[in-house]
Design a protein around this motif. Structure first.
Motif, PDB file in Angstrom:
ATOM      1  N   ASP A  79     -31.498  49.475   2.396  1.00  0.00           N
ATOM      2  CA  ASP A  79     -30.459  50.290   3.002  1.00  0.00           C
ATOM      3  C   ASP A  79     -31.114  51.580   3.478  1.00  0.00           C
ATOM      4  O   ASP A  79     -32.350  51.673   3.517  1.00  0.00           O
ATOM      5  CB  ASP A  79     -29.284  50.544   2.046  1.00  0.00           C
ATOM      6  N   ALA A  80     -30.330  52.557   3.840  1.00  0.00           N
ATOM      7  CA  ALA A  80     -30.900  53.775   4.419  1.00  0.00           C
ATOM      8  C   ALA A  80     -31.683  54.593   3.404  1.00  0.00           C
ATOM      9  O   ALA A  80     -32.478  55.459   3.791  1.00  0.00           O
ATOM     10  CB  ALA A  80     -29.791  54.628   5.035  1.00  0.00           C
ATOM     11  N   ARG A  81     -31.492  54.324   2.117  1.00  0.00           N
ATOM     12  CA  ARG A  81     -32.113  55.153   1.091  1.00  0.00           C
ATOM     13  C   ARG A  81     -33.334  54.518   0.436  1.00  0.00           C
ATOM     14  O   ARG A  81     -34.259  55.223   0.043  1.00  0.00           O
ATOM     15  CB  ARG A  81     -31.076  55.498   0.001  1.00  0.00           C
ATOM     16  N   ALA A  82     -33.343  53.187   0.293  1.00  0.00           N
ATOM     17  CA  ALA A  82     -34.410  52.588  -0.508  1.00  0.00           C
ATOM     18  C   ALA A  82     -34.505  51.088  -0.252  1.00  0.00           C
ATOM     19  O   ALA A  82     -33.615  50.469   0.336  1.00  0.00           O
ATOM     20  CB  ALA A  82     -34.158  52.844  -1.996  1.00  0.00           C
ATOM     21  N   VAL A  83     -35.612  50.520  -0.743  1.00  0.00           N
ATOM     22  CA  VAL A  83     -35.758  49.061  -0.801  1.00  0.00           C
ATOM     23  C   VAL A  83     -34.990  48.593  -2.028  1.00  0.00           C
ATOM     24  O   VAL A  83     -35.296  48.987  -3.154  1.00  0.00           O
ATOM     25  CB  VAL A  83     -37.243  48.658  -0.907  1.00  0.00           C
ATOM     26  N   ARG A  84     -33.978  47.762  -1.811  1.00  0.00           N
ATOM     27  CA  ARG A  84     -33.122  47.319  -2.918  1.00  0.00           C
ATOM     28  C   ARG A  84     -33.666  46.074  -3.602  1.00  0.00           C
ATOM     29  O   ARG A  84     -33.612  45.966  -4.837  1.00  0.00           O
ATOM     30  CB  ARG A  84     -31.708  47.066  -2.408  1.00  0.00           C
ATOM     31  N   HIS A  85     -34.176  45.140  -2.832  1.00  0.00           N
ATOM     32  CA  HIS A  85     -34.724  43.901  -3.392  1.00  0.00           C
ATOM     33  C   HIS A  85     -35.923  43.472  -2.563  1.00  0.00           C
ATOM     34  O   HIS A  85     -35.999  43.756  -1.363  1.00  0.00           O
ATOM     35  CB  HIS A  85     -33.673  42.780  -3.412  1.00  0.00           C
ATOM     36  N   GLU A  86     -36.844  42.757  -3.219  1.00  0.00           N
ATOM     37  CA  GLU A  86     -38.008  42.220  -2.530  1.00  0.00           C
ATOM     38  C   GLU A  86     -38.540  41.054  -3.361  1.00  0.00           C
ATOM     39  O   GLU A  86     -38.469  41.095  -4.604  1.00  0.00           O
ATOM     40  CB  GLU A  86     -39.081  43.297  -2.371  1.00  0.00           C
ATOM     41  N   TRP A  87     -39.041  40.027  -2.701  1.00  0.00           N
ATOM     42  CA  TRP A  87     -39.501  38.856  -3.441  1.00  0.00           C
ATOM     43  C   TRP A  87     -40.559  38.106  -2.653  1.00  0.00           C
ATOM     44  O   TRP A  87     -40.628  38.191  -1.427  1.00  0.00           O
ATOM     45  CB  TRP A  87     -38.318  37.929  -3.745  1.00  0.00           C
ATOM     46  N   LEU A  88     -41.381  37.383  -3.399  1.00  0.00           N
ATOM     47  CA  LEU A  88     -42.386  36.504  -2.807  1.00  0.00           C
ATOM     48  C   LEU A  88     -42.530  35.277  -3.702  1.00  0.00           C
ATOM     49  O   LEU A  88     -42.808  35.410  -4.897  1.00  0.00           O
ATOM     50  CB  LEU A  88     -43.738  37.201  -2.658  1.00  0.00           C
TER      51      LEU A  88
END
Length: 453
Positions: free
Chosen positions: A118-127
């Motif tokens: 979102d405009a403030r931060a990376v909320r989720h990430e995966w590999l």
């Protein structure tokens, strides 16, 4: 790199999750039994739709996905917010996260990578990867909380501790030297090549081609041959080298080109400091620079004649600025993404590009092409590069302003059907809804009074 799927949610006009798939309908397992990923995927994906229906939004989402991987751990560090592009016609979407994910094959291994921001931060990430028929977690991220699979070696927690809330972990780990994540980063960045036909983008690519030829990174013979393929009367191409400080030009043996100098006026910054007052004044002055330029040898009435790049047609420059990146992708593999492939190109040249990717005699690496277009001839059986249903996609914008993305393969089809006519007849959607009654109000005063009433 082979792209299997790209998913996006809450990006510009795409509110709900949309998926572009280059997987053949015949592949129903996690991986092809014979290990042939090229045979299990399509080489091209053409996206049709009305103006403002969201075709370019799909391209923009891919561009944003790549840009986020490149910039989140570098230039984004200077920003106070993430440049999110949410769907703005719904208050809930406007304040929600946007999601992007790819399903790709790197080497012979399938990977799934994605993130939500979102405009403030990376909320989720995966590999994830697929060493067998089941997926394996390499890492998962929930805000600033990270978890790692046992197979991800290389001190991932150390890289995670250095990752800021606006940085992708993949990007930070790459910049810090993590081997596997650095390889995935490079494959995604180098494997996604995005081109459009804006004047700025075309000029930038022509400048890169010019410098690449001069530096020996691009074969001048390739450039000349591609122009000869288009049969536009160009027999030879050369580079104009700028003058040296003593007024001479470096010799280029065998060149029959005349030199054409391009001078651009660029601002030069000069700083003046005054010791007594302690003040500093910055002055902008114009500085003349000499740039390399392409020259083209054209067939004429009596022999050949050199013409500078500014004397070439828009179609010639568009062909060159697209065909050379296509050739590069075909040789090394990857995905070329083109917005409005038919812009400034004759339909036959668009077919040449498609044929380069679809014909295995040309495409030895499994390279792929994703493009948007209005050219319905590519849907016609008369085209020697006709798109198959699984290669054909449509965008449609609904009354609430949200875009949907769907495939011709979702409809019952037969090989003998005229897909172009059926598309133009509105059988598949993705065509403009016109309100012709408003034309009368523009041209007929009495009709205007009726409309206003």
């Amino acid at each position: 790199m082979i792209l299997l799927r790209f998913r996006v949610e809450n990006h510009r006009s795409i509110r709900d999750e949309a998926e572009l798939s280059l997987v053949q309908p015949s592949l129903t397992t996690v991986r092809p039994k014979d290990g042939d990923w090229v045979g299990a995927t399509t080489r091209v994906a053409g996206i049709y739709g009305a103006n403002a229906s969201g075709k370019s939004t799909v391209v923009d989402a891919l561009k944003f996905f790549r840009a986020t991987i490149v910039e989140s751990a570098t230039s984004w560090g200077l920003r106070k917010t993430i440049p999110q592009k949410p769907y703005l016609l719904d208050p809930d979407s406007k304040s929600s996260a946007s999601g992007y994910a790819v399903d790709v094959v790197l080497g012979s291994t399938r990977y799934q990578y994605g993130f939500e921001i979102d405009a403030r931060a990376v909320r989720h990430e995966w590999l994830y990867d697929y060493p067998s028929t089941k997926h394996r977690v390499l890492f998962e991220r929930d805000g600033q909380e990270f978890s790692f699979g046992r197979s991800l070696i290389g001190a991932p927690r150390r890289h995670a501790s250095a990752t800021g809330e606006r940085e992708l972990f993949l990007s930070k780990a790459k910049s810090n030297g993590h081997e596997l994540l650095g390889t995935v980063w490079s494959e995604l960045v180098d494997g996604l090549v995005i081109a459009d036909f804006s004047e700025q983008d075309r000029r930038l690519r022509l400048d890169q081609i010019t410098e690449g030829i001069a530096d020996g990174d691009i074969d001048l013979h390739d450039v000349t041959t591609l122009l000869q393929v288009a049969d536009i009367g160009i027999t030879e191409v050369a580079i104009d080298e700028p003058e040296t400080s003593d007024g001479s030009r470096p010799a280029r043996p065998g060149s029959v080109m005349q030199y054409y100098m391009v001078r651009t006026h660029l601002p030069s910054i000069h700083v003046e400091s005054h010791r007594e007052s302690g003040k500093t004044r910055i002055l902008l002055t114009e500085k003349e620079e000499l740039k390399r330029a392409l020259t083209f040898q054209h067939l004429g009435f009596d022999g050949t004649f050199p013409l500078p790049v500014d004397a070439q047609s828009t179609g010639t420059l568009s062909w060159l600025s697209l065909a050379l990146p296509a050739l590069t992708i075909l040789r090394k593999g990857g995905v070329l993404i083109v917005d409005e492939i038919d812009a400034s190109l004759h339909p036959q040249l668009s077919q040449v590009i498609l044929r380069m990717f679809k014909d295995p005699d040309y495409n030895h690496t499994g390279a792929q092409l994703i493009f948007t277009t209005h050219d319905t001839y590519l849907l016609s059986n008369q085209s020697d590069s006709a798109l198959l249903p699984e290669e054909t996609w449509f965008t449609e914008k609904h009354r609430d302003g949200a875009t949907s993305l769907f495939s011709l393969a979702d409809f019952p089809t037969r090989d003998d059907q005229n897909f172009a006519k059926r598309y133009l007849d509105g059988r598949y959607g993705g065509v403009p809804r016109t309100a012709r009654s408003f034309l009368a109000s523009l041209l007929d005063p009495e009709a205007r009074e009726t409309t206003d009433a």
